[in-house]
Write a protein that holds these residues in place. Structure first.
Motif, mmCIF file in Angstrom:
data_model
loop_
_atom_site.group_PDB
_atom_site.id
_atom_site.type_symbol
_atom_site.label_atom_id
_atom_site.label_comp_id
_atom_site.label_asym_id
_atom_site.label_seq_id
_atom_site.Cartn_x
_atom_site.Cartn_y
_atom_site.Cartn_z
ATOM 1 N N VAL A 1 31.921 17.141 -30.105
ATOM 2 C CA VAL A 1 30.827 18.075 -29.830
ATOM 3 C C VAL A 1 29.502 17.317 -29.749
ATOM 4 C CG1 VAL A 1 29.524 20.041 -30.738
ATOM 5 C CG2 VAL A 1 32.018 20.011 -30.885
ATOM 6 N N ILE A 2 29.293 16.357 -30.664
ATOM 7 C CA ILE A 2 28.052 15.577 -30.661
ATOM 8 C C ILE A 2 27.940 14.741 -29.392
ATOM 9 C CG2 ILE A 2 26.795 13.741 -31.840
ATOM 10 C CD1 ILE A 2 27.937 14.771 -34.468
ATOM 11 N N ILE B 1 21.776 16.695 -31.520
ATOM 12 C CA ILE B 1 22.412 17.280 -32.706
ATOM 13 C C ILE B 1 21.755 18.606 -33.103
ATOM 14 C CG2 ILE B 1 22.832 16.947 -35.172
ATOM 15 C CD1 ILE B 1 23.422 14.045 -34.621
ATOM 16 N N SER C 1 27.187 16.907 -26.505
ATOM 17 C CA SER C 1 25.798 17.362 -26.590
ATOM 18 C C SER C 1 24.844 16.291 -26.079
ATOM 19 C CB SER C 1 25.449 17.718 -28.040
ATOM 20 O OG SER C 1 26.282 18.750 -28.518
ATOM 21 N N LYS D 1 25.623 26.447 -32.306
ATOM 22 C CA LYS D 1 26.542 26.888 -33.360
ATOM 23 C C LYS D 1 25.947 28.035 -34.170
ATOM 24 C CE LYS D 1 28.982 25.102 -37.435
ATOM 25 N NZ LYS D 1 29.206 23.906 -38.299
ATOM 26 N N LEU E 1 29.537 18.960 -37.551
ATOM 27 C CA LEU E 1 29.857 19.053 -36.136
ATOM 28 C C LEU E 1 30.918 18.017 -35.787
ATOM 29 C CD1 LEU E 1 26.243 19.371 -34.677
ATOM 30 C CD2 LEU E 1 27.925 21.195 -34.863
ATOM 31 N N HIS E 2 31.864 18.403 -34.959
ATOM 32 C CA HIS E 2 32.912 17.474 -34.542
ATOM 33 C C HIS E 2 32.297 16.356 -33.700
ATOM 34 C CE1 HIS E 2 36.565 15.952 -32.598
ATOM 35 N NE2 HIS E 2 37.216 16.506 -33.608
ATOM 36 N N ALA F 1 22.893 21.191 -30.576
ATOM 37 C CA ALA F 1 24.281 21.587 -30.830
ATOM 38 C C ALA F 1 24.360 22.509 -32.045
ATOM 39 C CB ALA F 1 25.151 20.349 -31.039
ATOM 40 N N SER F 2 23.560 22.218 -33.072
ATOM 41 C CA SER F 2 23.516 23.092 -34.249
ATOM 42 C C SER F 2 22.940 24.459 -33.889
ATOM 43 C CB SER F 2 22.678 22.445 -35.358
ATOM 44 O OG SER F 2 23.228 21.207 -35.757
ATOM 45 N N ALA G 1 24.720 18.295 -40.039
ATOM 46 C CA ALA G 1 25.105 17.806 -38.720
ATOM 47 C C ALA G 1 26.473 17.154 -38.754
ATOM 48 C CB ALA G 1 24.057 16.812 -38.207
#
Length: 357
Positions: free
Chosen positions: A311-312, A332, A315, A339, A307-308, A335-336, A304
């Protein structure tokens, strides 16, 4: 323009596995969006089942049957939860009530402290600004008693719902753990046949979600206990309540830490002013937050962390707006998931099959 759209469509959606993955994602999104309230007990049970899957598997490897391993783990988990409810919750609740009663006194202390700031820093702080801020706080805090009363009356219905959850959730957790393989096989029979791409994403996300839930619970416990020990060591008021808030705040990346800092600083200022004890508390709090952000989180959530931060945060905002608490909790992993889908999605016709060769 039309030709460009057609080329993009052929490149992205010519593979039947991509269509199957899209259908599964849309169906899951629709079910969660429209029925998230009804599915709340199931979501709670799924989180607990993911949390308890690891010890259940370990007991199976020691020779226990799946049913006995599930029973033993559930009894142990229920004992821990019962201890928390009977020991920690009443103390934290009482401290919360005491804090609500002392808010007017604390606000007065903070007001006297704030009125002295323009004298010490006349070039930085204006007296009128201090008065506006304090009056705004008074207006907001004056209705807290009525709000608590309305919440208490409304919580009667919540208590009935909680009582139902206390019966339903353990039963669902038991069967989710005990009959996991049969349930996965049943779900597989109703999914599209061309789901190789969806299976690839599922294998990746299943492991990530499992690690995330276990890591998040461990992070809450470690940060909460460390905060309680630190606050207790320096003699801070409402140490347990604030420690619980700090522990729970890790559920919301970045935003939670900023939000919980406000009551921590407020209680510290009301108790000590800008004395040495206050700055000691600030140092202790910053050390805990620094260790959490720079050591604990990278160790527990190594994937995790890739992730930028933007982005978190996005999200948390987007998924929290869609699904409330659950959207925030799973921000998270979701968002993953996005991705992973973007990474696995075929770029041209037959790309998914070429990956197998």
């Amino acid at each position: 323009m039309l030709d460009l759209l057609l080329q993009w469509y052929r490149r992205r959606f010519s593979d039947p596995q991509a269509i199957a993955l899209l259908a599964i994602l849309l169906a899951a999104f629709g079910i969660l969006f429209f029925f998230n309230g009804l599915l709340a007990p199931l979501l709670v049970a799924l989180v607990v089942a993911y949390l308890l899957e690891w010890p259940t598997v370990r007991l199976e490897r020691l020779g226990c049957s799946r049913a006995w391993a599930t029973t033993i783990v559930l009894i142990f988990f229920a004992t821990i939860v019962l201890v928390l409810i009977l020991v920690v919750a009443p103390v934290a609740w009482q401290q919360g009530i005491n804090l609500a009663h002392e808010l007017p006194t604390m606000l007065t202390s903070l007001y006297h402290f704030a009125t002295r700031l323009p004298e010490r820093f006349p070039a930085l702080i204006d007296v009128g600004l201090v008065d506006i801020v304090v009056e705004n706080l008074r207006a907001r805090l004056s209705g807290i008693g009525d709000q608590l009363l309305r919440y208490s009356l409304a919580s009667l219905v919540g208590l009935m719902t909680l009582a139902i959850y206390l019966v339903l959730v353990p039963l669902m957790v038991f069967f989710l753990l005990k009959d996991k393989e049969q349930m996965l096989a049943a779900i597989g029979r109703i999914l599209p046949r061309n789901r190789g791409l969806a299976g690839q994403v599922w294998l990746e996300m299943n492991q990530q979600v499992s690690n995330y839930i276990r890591g998040k619970v461990l992070e809450m416990v470690v940060v909460g206990v460390a905060s309680w020990i630190g606050f207790l060591a320096i003699g801070m008021n409402y140490a347990l309540l604030l420690a619980v808030l700090v522990g729970v705040s890790v559920l919301i990346p970045y935003i939670g830490a900023l939000a919980v800092t406000v009551p921590v600083i407020g209680v510290g200022l009301a108790q000590w002013g800008l004395g040495g004890d206050f700055w000691t508390m600030i140092i202790v709090y910053l050390i805990i937050q620094g260790l959490d952000g720079n050591i604990l989180v990278p160790v527990l959530f190594s994937e995790a962390v890739n992730l930028h931060p933007l982005v978190i945060i996005l999200s948390v905002v987007i998924f929290g707006g869609l699904w409330g608490f659950w959207g925030v909790f799973f921000a998270i992993p979701l968002a993953s998931l996005v991705k992973a889908v973007l990474h696995a999605w075929p770029d041209e016709y037959g790309d998914a099959y070429n990956k197998k060769d």
